[in-house]
Design a protein around this motif. Sequence first.
Motif, PDB file in Angstrom:
ATOM      1  N   MET A   1     -43.564  -4.552 -12.167  1.00 41.27           N
ATOM      2  CA  MET A   1     -43.501  -5.768 -11.375  1.00 41.27           C
ATOM      3  C   MET A   1     -42.045  -6.116 -11.088  1.00 41.27           C
ATOM      4  SD  MET A   1     -46.217  -8.550 -12.112  1.00 41.27           S
ATOM      5  CE  MET A   1     -47.032  -8.224 -10.597  1.00 41.27           C
ATOM      6  N   LYS A   4     -39.590  -8.112 -13.685  1.00 45.14           N
ATOM      7  CA  LYS A   4     -40.110  -8.038 -15.055  1.00 45.14           C
ATOM      8  C   LYS A   4     -40.440  -9.436 -15.605  1.00 45.14           C
ATOM      9  CE  LYS A   4     -37.523  -3.857 -15.977  1.00 45.14           C
ATOM     10  NZ  LYS A   4     -36.459  -3.232 -16.742  1.00 45.14           N
ATOM     11  N   VAL A   8     -47.432 -12.292 -17.438  1.00 45.43           N
ATOM     12  CA  VAL A   8     -48.197 -11.917 -16.249  1.00 45.43           C
ATOM     13  C   VAL A   8     -49.657 -12.266 -16.503  1.00 45.43           C
ATOM     14  CG1 VAL A   8     -48.880 -10.025 -14.724  1.00 45.43           C
ATOM     15  CG2 VAL A   8     -46.599 -10.024 -15.746  1.00 45.43           C
ATOM     16  N   PRO A  10     -52.744 -11.519 -14.592  1.00 44.24           N
ATOM     17  CA  PRO A  10     -53.323 -10.814 -13.446  1.00 44.24           C
ATOM     18  C   PRO A  10     -54.575 -11.479 -12.889  1.00 44.24           C
ATOM     19  CG  PRO A  10     -53.122  -9.335 -15.347  1.00 44.24           C
ATOM     20  CD  PRO A  10     -52.685 -10.690 -15.779  1.00 44.24           C
ATOM     21  N   LYS A  13     -53.358 -13.987 -10.716  1.00 47.44           N
ATOM     22  CA  LYS A  13     -52.288 -13.492  -9.833  1.00 47.44           C
ATOM     23  C   LYS A  13     -51.056 -14.399  -9.947  1.00 47.44           C
ATOM     24  CE  LYS A  13     -51.794 -10.691  -5.961  1.00 47.44           C
ATOM     25  NZ  LYS A  13     -52.231  -9.429  -5.635  1.00 47.44           N
ATOM     26  N   VAL A  15     -47.330 -15.101 -12.203  1.00 44.69           N
ATOM     27  CA  VAL A  15     -46.299 -14.634 -13.133  1.00 44.69           C
ATOM     28  C   VAL A  15     -45.462 -15.824 -13.563  1.00 44.69           C
ATOM     29  CG1 VAL A  15     -46.185 -12.293 -12.200  1.00 44.69           C
ATOM     30  CG2 VAL A  15     -44.675 -14.041 -11.277  1.00 44.69           C
ATOM     31  N   HIS A  56     -36.428 -10.783  -6.226  1.00 44.06           N
ATOM     32  CA  HIS A  56     -37.678 -10.481  -6.921  1.00 44.06           C
ATOM     33  C   HIS A  56     -38.768 -11.486  -6.566  1.00 44.06           C
ATOM     34  CE1 HIS A  56     -35.223  -8.169 -10.141  1.00 44.06           C
ATOM     35  NE2 HIS A  56     -35.571  -7.388  -9.140  1.00 44.06           N
ATOM     36  N   LEU A  60     -42.412 -10.697  -4.878  1.00 44.03           N
ATOM     37  CA  LEU A  60     -43.657 -11.140  -5.508  1.00 44.03           C
ATOM     38  C   LEU A  60     -44.487 -12.006  -4.554  1.00 44.03           C
ATOM     39  CD1 LEU A  60     -42.243 -11.828  -9.057  1.00 44.03           C
ATOM     40  CD2 LEU A  60     -44.106 -10.234  -8.533  1.00 44.03           C
ATOM     41  N   MET A  63     -46.285  -9.967  -2.196  1.00 47.10           N
ATOM     42  CA  MET A  63     -47.414  -9.327  -2.870  1.00 47.10           C
ATOM     43  C   MET A  63     -48.506 -10.353  -3.218  1.00 47.10           C
ATOM     44  SD  MET A  63     -45.036  -6.970  -5.388  1.00 47.10           S
ATOM     45  CE  MET A  63     -46.348  -6.393  -6.434  1.00 47.10           C
ATOM     46  N   TRP A  65     -48.331 -13.060  -5.160  1.00 49.07           N
ATOM     47  CA  TRP A  65     -48.338 -13.550  -6.530  1.00 49.07           C
ATOM     48  C   TRP A  65     -47.830 -14.981  -6.546  1.00 49.07           C
ATOM     49  CZ3 TRP A  65     -49.915 -11.394 -11.161  1.00 49.07           C
ATOM     50  CH2 TRP A  65     -50.379 -10.087 -11.082  1.00 49.07           C
TER      51      TRP A  65
END
Length: 96
Positions: A1, A4, A8, A10, A13, A15, A56, A60, A63, A65
Amino acid sequence: MPGKPDIVLPKFKTVIFVHGCFWHAHGGCKYYRAPKSNTDYWMQKIEKNITRDNEHQKLLKKMNWNIIVVWECELRSDATGRCSDLIEQIVKKVNQ
């Protein structure tokens, strides 16, 4: 990811990053002070951390997240309250 994340989730979804106030230059925080020695070196290092954090987080988000940032000072001053806030943030992000 990317980045880092420290935690997380999942299923949701989501972080969670736990940032040290010094290393990530938490503005207005009593725990962040610009270094007094070797200032150029440390400020460059801290600025790179901030730039990397932003890159980062952008990745994310692309994606899809959810991102939550917890600052060191929040955990020092009111850990119980901040944990409750985190749970509320996660629930809100999941229900979006």
